[in-house]
Design a protein around this motif. Structure first.
Motif, PDB file in Angstrom:
ATOM      1  N   GLY A 148       0.806  -1.212   0.000  1.00 39.61           N
ATOM      2  CA  GLY A 148       0.000   0.000   0.000  1.00 39.61           C
ATOM      3  C   GLY A 148       0.840   1.264   0.000  1.00 39.61           C
ATOM      4  N   GLU A 153      -6.564   1.679  -0.340  1.00 34.94           N
ATOM      5  CA  GLU A 153      -6.660   0.228  -0.255  1.00 34.94           C
ATOM      6  C   GLU A 153      -6.030  -0.400  -1.497  1.00 34.94           C
ATOM      7  OE1 GLU A 153      -7.779  -1.583   2.372  1.00 34.94           O
ATOM      8  OE2 GLU A 153      -7.758   0.387   3.321  1.00 34.94           O
ATOM      9  N   ARG A 154      -5.205  -1.413  -1.273  1.00 41.46           N
ATOM     10  CA  ARG A 154      -4.561  -2.127  -2.374  1.00 41.46           C
ATOM     11  C   ARG A 154      -4.297  -3.560  -1.896  1.00 41.46           C
ATOM     12  NH1 ARG A 154       1.216  -1.608  -5.149  1.00 41.46           N
ATOM     13  NH2 ARG A 154       0.650  -1.903  -7.335  1.00 41.46           N
ATOM     14  N   PRO A 155      -5.315  -4.398  -1.885  1.00 40.36           N
ATOM     15  CA  PRO A 155      -5.201  -5.732  -1.296  1.00 40.36           C
ATOM     16  C   PRO A 155      -4.153  -6.606  -1.985  1.00 40.36           C
ATOM     17  CG  PRO A 155      -7.497  -5.136  -1.664  1.00 40.36           C
ATOM     18  CD  PRO A 155      -6.663  -4.128  -2.393  1.00 40.36           C
ATOM     19  N   SER A 156      -3.401  -7.312  -1.179  1.00 37.28           N
ATOM     20  CA  SER A 156      -2.402  -8.250  -1.688  1.00 37.28           C
ATOM     21  C   SER A 156      -3.004  -9.650  -1.747  1.00 37.28           C
ATOM     22  CB  SER A 156      -1.174  -8.246  -0.779  1.00 37.28           C
ATOM     23  OG  SER A 156      -0.108  -8.961  -1.362  1.00 37.28           O
ATOM     24  N   LYS A 183      -9.742  -9.101   1.790  1.00 41.68           N
ATOM     25  CA  LYS A 183      -8.892  -8.010   1.311  1.00 41.68           C
ATOM     26  C   LYS A 183      -8.059  -7.409   2.446  1.00 41.68           C
ATOM     27  CE  LYS A 183     -11.805  -6.948  -2.653  1.00 41.68           C
ATOM     28  NZ  LYS A 183     -12.367  -8.290  -2.647  1.00 41.68           N
ATOM     29  N   THR A 185      -4.759  -4.836   2.953  1.00 41.23           N
ATOM     30  CA  THR A 185      -3.760  -3.911   2.415  1.00 41.23           C
ATOM     31  C   THR A 185      -2.619  -3.780   3.413  1.00 41.23           C
ATOM     32  OG1 THR A 185      -5.409  -2.666   1.166  1.00 41.23           O
ATOM     33  CG2 THR A 185      -3.328  -1.563   1.611  1.00 41.23           C
ATOM     34  N   HIS A 187       0.620  -1.708   4.346  1.00 43.48           N
ATOM     35  CA  HIS A 187       1.334  -0.458   4.123  1.00 43.48           C
ATOM     36  C   HIS A 187       2.750  -0.514   4.706  1.00 43.48           C
ATOM     37  CE1 HIS A 187      -2.324   1.511   2.735  1.00 43.48           C
ATOM     38  NE2 HIS A 187      -2.961   1.091   3.829  1.00 43.48           N
TER      39      HIS A 187
END
Length: 263
Positions: A148, A153-156, A183, A185, A187
Motif C-alpha cells: 500500500g 486500499e490495495r489488497p495483496s 482483502k 492492504t 502499508h
C-alpha cells in the motif's frame, strides 16, 4: 456370550483404526519444513532476466547480504521492461510454501505504471530453461504481492494466471488477475508472510496466516500460444512446476523461504 462376541467384533475394528491412525501420524511426520534460501548465497537459484541468458544475474539484480535475499536495480539506467525472476532449480507438486518479504525504497525509473510496490511469487512455472530470451513472464500462476501507499486500499494476495486458467467458486477466472476474497492492504516496509498451499489441484493463498483466496483445477490455456506447447496428448492439467520470485521494478527483501512437501 453376547458380550464376548461383541468384543471379538469391536476389538479388531478398534485395533485397525488405531493402526490406521498410526499410519496417518507417520505420513504427516515425514512432511517437514525445508529451507530453500540458505541465508548466505543464491545456491540452487537461477536468475532469468529479459534480454539475458538463464543464469546471468544482470546488474547484480539478485543479491544476498546479512542473511537477506534482495532484489535491487541500482545498476539499471532505466528499468526498460527488463522483467525477471529468480527460479529455484527443482520442480514441486504438492506443497506449502512460506515466504517472508517486504518492499523497500523507491520504484526504479522507467518502471511500468503498475510497478509501485508490486512483486510476485510465481509457481507451477514452466521450466526456466524453456523461456525465450525476451520472454517477460513464464507460463505460470502468480501470488501477486502488493504494497500500500499509506492511505489507499490495495489488497495483496490476488491470483494472476499467465497461460493457465483456474476455477474460482466453480467458474473459470474471467480476468488475468483476480482479487482475493479477504482483502488486506499492507502499508509501509513491514515484513509480511505469504503462504501458498497446493494439494491435488486445490490451491489457497494466505497472508500472515490468514486464508485470503481459494481456487482449484489449474489447466493450460490452449488459446495461449506459449501454454499450448505444454499440452501433451490432450492433457491440459497443470500438476507441478517451478517456483520463482519476480523482479518487477520495485526493490524487495526476502529473509525466509521455506517449503513443506506433502507425501
Amino acid at each position: 456370550m453376547k458380550h464376548t462376541r461383541l468384543l471379538l467384533i469391536v476389538l479388531p475394528m478398534l485395533f485397525g483404526a488405531f493402526q490406521s491412525g498410526q499410519v496417518v501420524v507417520e505420513q504427516e511426520s515425514t512432511s517437514k519444513w525445508v529451507t530453500l534460501f540458505n541465508g548466505k548465497d543464491l545456491n540452487n537459484w537461477l536468475p532469468k532476466i529479459v534480454g539475458h541468458k538463464l543464469g546471468e544475474n544482470f546488474g547484480n539484480t539478485f543479491r544476498v547480504k546479512d542473511g537477506i535475499l534482495s532484489i535491487r536495480y541500482d545498476a539499471y539506467d532505466s528499468f526498460n521492461n527488463r522483467f525477471g525472476a529468480l527460479y529455484y532449480n527443482k520442480k514441486f507438486t504438492n506443497y506449502r510454501l512460506k515466504v517472508e518479504y517486504r518492499f523497500v525504497g523507491n520504484t526504479t525509473p522507467g518502471a511500468p505504471s503498475w510497478g509501485y510496490r508490486d512483486g510476485g511469487i510465481q509457481y507451477h512455472c514452466q521450466d526456466p530453461a524453456s523461456l525465450d530470451i525476451n520472454q517477460p513472464f513464464p507460463v505460470c500462476l502468480e501470488y501477486n504481492l502488493l504494497g500500500g501507499n499509506g492511505k489507499d486500499e490495495r489488497p495483496s494476495g490476488e491470483i494472476c494466471a499467465n497461460g493457465i486458467y483456474v476455477e474460482i467458486n466453480g467458474k473459470r477466472n474471467a480476468s488475468y488477475c483476480t482479487p482475493p476474497t479477504v482483502k488486506k492492504t499492507l502499508h509501509g516496509d513491514q515484513w509480511v508472510t505469504a503462504e501458498i498451499d497446493v494439494q491435488d489441484g486445490k490451491i489457497k493463498h494466505y497472508i500472515n496466516g490468514e486464508e485470503v483466496l481459494e481456487f482449484e483445477n489449474p489447466n493450460y490455456d490452449s488459446a495461449n500460444a506459449l501454454a499450448k506447447k505444454f499440452i501433451l496428448n490432450g492433457n491440459d492439467l497443470v500438476k507441478d512446476g517451478y517456483i520463482s520470485l519476480q523482479s518487477n521494478s520495485h526493490p524487495m527483501d526476502f529473509r525466509k523461504i521455506e517449503i513443506m512437501e506433502y507425501r
